[in-house]
Design a protein around this motif. Structure first.
Motif, PDB file in Angstrom:
ATOM      1  N   ASP A 109       0.894  -1.316   0.025  1.00 23.46           N
ATOM      2  CA  ASP A 109       0.107  -0.095  -0.019  1.00 23.46           C
ATOM      3  C   ASP A 109       0.814   1.339  -0.041  1.00 23.46           C
ATOM      4  N   THR A 110       2.122   1.210  -0.199  1.00 20.58           N
ATOM      5  CA  THR A 110       3.001   2.479  -0.048  1.00 20.58           C
ATOM      6  C   THR A 110       2.873   3.197  -1.742  1.00 20.58           C
ATOM      7  N   ASP A 111       2.403   4.381  -1.432  1.00 19.50           N
ATOM      8  CA  ASP A 111       2.417   5.090  -2.662  1.00 19.50           C
ATOM      9  C   ASP A 111       3.657   5.863  -2.943  1.00 19.50           C
ATOM     10  N   ILE A 112       4.360   6.320  -2.224  1.00 23.65           N
ATOM     11  CA  ILE A 112       5.648   7.084  -2.282  1.00 23.65           C
ATOM     12  C   ILE A 112       6.731   6.607  -1.627  1.00 23.65           C
ATOM     13  N   TYR A 113       7.755   5.840  -2.488  1.00 26.00           N
ATOM     14  CA  TYR A 113       8.921   5.435  -1.750  1.00 26.00           C
ATOM     15  C   TYR A 113       9.912   6.218  -2.089  1.00 26.00           C
ATOM     16  N   VAL A 114      10.490   6.860  -0.866  1.00 22.16           N
ATOM     17  CA  VAL A 114      11.652   7.760  -0.990  1.00 22.16           C
ATOM     18  C   VAL A 114      12.732   7.034  -1.009  1.00 22.16           C
ATOM     19  N   ALA A 115      13.723   7.283  -2.226  1.00 24.17           N
ATOM     20  CA  ALA A 115      15.030   6.599  -2.285  1.00 24.17           C
ATOM     21  C   ALA A 115      16.270   7.721  -1.902  1.00 24.17           C
ATOM     22  N   ASP A 116      16.160   7.885  -0.626  1.00 26.85           N
ATOM     23  CA  ASP A 116      17.428   8.963  -0.019  1.00 26.85           C
ATOM     24  C   ASP A 116      18.277   8.164   0.229  1.00 26.85           C
ATOM     25  N   THR A 117      19.099   7.372  -0.638  1.00 29.39           N
ATOM     26  CA  THR A 117      20.494   6.632  -0.299  1.00 29.39           C
ATOM     27  C   THR A 117      21.252   7.036  -1.305  1.00 29.39           C
ATOM     28  N   ILE A 118      22.729   6.868  -1.242  1.00 31.03           N
ATOM     29  CA  ILE A 118      23.602   7.154  -2.332  1.00 31.03           C
ATOM     30  C   ILE A 118      24.215   5.971  -3.187  1.00 31.03           C
ATOM     31  N   GLY A 119      24.383   6.119  -4.545  1.00 28.39           N
ATOM     32  CA  GLY A 119      24.722   5.065  -5.211  1.00 28.39           C
ATOM     33  C   GLY A 119      23.985   3.954  -5.624  1.00 28.39           C
ATOM     34  N   GLU A 120      22.836   4.333  -5.445  1.00 28.77           N
ATOM     35  CA  GLU A 120      21.811   3.243  -6.003  1.00 28.77           C
ATOM     36  C   GLU A 120      20.907   3.417  -7.343  1.00 28.77           C
ATOM     37  N   MET A 121      21.248   4.355  -7.979  1.00 27.01           N
ATOM     38  CA  MET A 121      20.528   4.676  -9.300  1.00 27.01           C
ATOM     39  C   MET A 121      20.506   3.295 -10.209  1.00 27.01           C
ATOM     40  N   GLY A 122      21.580   2.814 -10.492  1.00 24.49           N
ATOM     41  CA  GLY A 122      21.603   1.588 -11.240  1.00 24.49           C
ATOM     42  C   GLY A 122      20.382   0.491 -10.863  1.00 24.49           C
ATOM     43  N   LEU A 123      20.134   0.315  -9.483  1.00 24.15           N
ATOM     44  CA  LEU A 123      18.986  -0.360  -9.066  1.00 24.15           C
ATOM     45  C   LEU A 123      17.792   0.291  -9.143  1.00 24.15           C
ATOM     46  N   LEU A 124      17.678   1.535  -8.962  1.00 18.84           N
ATOM     47  CA  LEU A 124      16.193   1.889  -9.380  1.00 18.84           C
ATOM     48  C   LEU A 124      15.872   2.129 -10.795  1.00 18.84           C
ATOM     49  N   TYR A 125      17.007   2.467 -11.684  1.00 17.26           N
ATOM     50  CA  TYR A 125      16.453   2.502 -12.989  1.00 17.26           C
ATOM     51  C   TYR A 125      16.045   0.995 -13.422  1.00 17.26           C
ATOM     52  N   ARG A 126      16.649  -0.138 -12.920  1.00 21.42           N
ATOM     53  CA  ARG A 126      16.321  -1.277 -13.431  1.00 21.42           C
ATOM     54  C   ARG A 126      15.057  -1.698 -12.996  1.00 21.42           C
ATOM     55  N   CYS A 127      14.371  -1.113 -12.019  1.00 20.33           N
ATOM     56  CA  CYS A 127      13.080  -1.386 -11.416  1.00 20.33           C
ATOM     57  C   CYS A 127      12.038  -0.353 -11.841  1.00 20.33           C
ATOM     58  N   ALA A 128      12.389   0.479 -12.678  1.00 15.38           N
ATOM     59  CA  ALA A 128      11.497   1.586 -13.169  1.00 15.38           C
ATOM     60  C   ALA A 128      11.474   1.521 -14.574  1.00 15.38           C
ATOM     61  N   PRO A 129      10.294   1.370 -15.196  1.00 17.60           N
ATOM     62  CA  PRO A 129      10.085   1.354 -16.752  1.00 17.60           C
ATOM     63  C   PRO A 129      10.073   2.846 -17.363  1.00 17.60           C
ATOM     64  N   VAL A 130       9.463   3.614 -16.311  1.00 19.12           N
ATOM     65  CA  VAL A 130       9.497   5.035 -16.636  1.00 19.12           C
ATOM     66  C   VAL A 130      10.116   6.135 -15.837  1.00 19.12           C
TER      67      VAL A 130
END
Length: 431
Positions: free
Chosen positions: A303-324
């Motif tokens: 039920d999470t609406d907004i996931y705040v990715a407030d960490t360093i060095g994980e953009m490769g992880l996030l881009y792989r999980c987001a098609p847009v």
């Protein structure tokens, strides 16, 4: 840049920076309290080295922040492979963590000294670099003055000068010419950047392309990727990447506009400055949106609406999980953020109108159909919906981005070829 060649403006700058240096300890302590400096390494900001200079030829490479450090890393790797000692400096706490994680063994990282004459001289007295490679647009007057006085060659690599910056410098044309005359060689990202540097007085300009296209796609920890992908499941995902103040509210409004049609939508917000995570989470809660923060070791719940990715060095992880991906810095007047990493990992890139920092890149992406411009929140919501629902169109946009990336590569080899005479010379000097 000899002392007699200094303009009145540059003389005033040198005097003002010397006076301001007296306040540096208090200012740095304040920044450390805000989490913007490493308290243990504050002396480095005053030119006091925390490591010994290695024997032999030393190439100093400077990148201001995360983006610049990432783009010069392949260049550093090639220098290390040729057994040159490398000193890497940067100016932000986040970039120092990237350097610690990504730099090859043996590379020394220091924080860039503040541009006061005493600090710069102390830094250069200790390190005595044989060659200085400054990334993008790092034109610090006291630094260039002292390097010129010492006769140290300086090359601007991946040189970038936006139209707005060029216009500002043109108002101080004599000072700009005095500074740029100290750059032995300016390796520009594009023909437009090269023309702007030349117009302001850079004596030698070559166009090598953008090093960011030759940087490998960012990696992702397999365990972390598996955990996040499992938590997301089949939910549609919008990533608002490298956002600046004001853009998180737009992302949240987009989420609220879409959740009737996309009931299980997850919006991930990855702020450009991770220390803003708590502030962003509070904004989401005020908007009535359920939130979780990655810095608290939380994963998105169903039920999470907004996931705040407030960490360093994980953009490769996030881009792989987001098609847009909506690339931040583009709906506010910041100038945009780099879309290359997202494109390399197959994400569809949406961006606002303010992208002058990467104008040539976005122009090429847009022309190839590899990125989609949005004018306002309605545009952002509409295209997000279309891209998340229409897999075939999403794949066409991703293919266009791959065309752009392939066409704009090769800057690393051209940069290495351009600096080769300097490398040969300093090698001969140390025989």
């Amino acid at each position: 840049m000899k002392a007699r060649s200094l303009t009145v403006t540059l003389r005033l700058y040198r005097g003002a920076s010397a006076a301001a240096a007296l306040l540096t300890p208090a200012w740095l302590s304040y920044r450390a309290g805000k989490g913007k400096e490493d308290r243990e390494r504050l002396p480095e900001r005053r030119g006091i080295a925390s490591a010994e200079r290695p024997e032999g030829p030393l190439v100093w490479v400077h990148g201001a922040s995360v983006g610049e450090v990432n783009c010069v890393m392949p260049l550093i790797e090639r220098l290390v492979a040729r057994r040159f000692n490398v000193l890497l400096t940067s100016g932000t706490l986040t970039s120092s963590k990237v350097a610690a994680r990504r730099a090859p063994p043996g590379v020394i990282h220091q924080f860039m000294p503040l541009d006061a004459g005493a600090f710069v001289s102390r830094f250069l007295d200790h390190w005595k670099p044989d060659l200085v490679l400054l990334a993008e647009s790092e034109l610090w007057p006291n630094l260039l003055y002292d390097l010129g006085r010492r006769g140290t060659p300086v090359v601007l690599v991946n040189g970038r000068l936006s139209p707005k910056s060029a216009e500002r410098w043109s108002r101080l044309s004599r000072s700009a010419r005095a500074l740029l005359s100290r750059i032995d060689l300016c390796l520009a990202q594009s023909e437009e950047d090269g023309a702007r540097f030349h117009a302001l007085g850079a004596p030698r300009v070559e166009v090598c392309g953008n090093l960011k296209f030759d940087v490998p796609a960012p990696a992702a920890d397999p365990i972390a990727l598996g955990a996040l992908a499992s938590a997301i499941g089949a939910r549609p995902v919008l990533l608002a990447a490298s956002t600046h103040a004001g853009e998180e509210v737009l992302a949240m409004a987009t989420h609220k506009a879409l959740r009737k049609e996309l009931k299980d939508l997850l919006t991930i917000v990855a702020p450009r400055h991770p220390e803003r995570g708590e502030e962003i989470a509070e904004l989401a809660e005020e908007a009535g949106l359920r939130t979780a923060r990655r810095s608290a070791d939380a994963l998105p719940a169903p039920d999470t609406d907004i996931y705040v990715a407030d960490t360093i060095g994980e953009m490769g992880l996030l881009y792989r999980c987001a098609p847009v991906v909506f690339m931040g810095g583009s709906m506010v007047e910041h100038g945009g953020q780099n879309p290359i990493e997202a494109a390399k990992l197959g994400a569809v890139v949406l961006h606002g109108p303010h992208v002058w920092n990467f104008g040539a890149i976005y122009a090429r992406f847009d022309a190839d159909g590899g990125a989609l411009p949005v004018a306002d929140i309605k545009d952002l919501a509409r295209l997000t919906f279309v891209m998340l629902r229409d897999k075939a169109r999403r794949e066409r946009v991703a293919a266009g981005a791959r065309v752009s990336v392939a066409a704009l590569g090769g800057a690393l080899e051209r940069t290495l070829a351009a600096i080769e005479p300097y490398l040969v010379h300093i090698r001969l000097q140390h025989r």
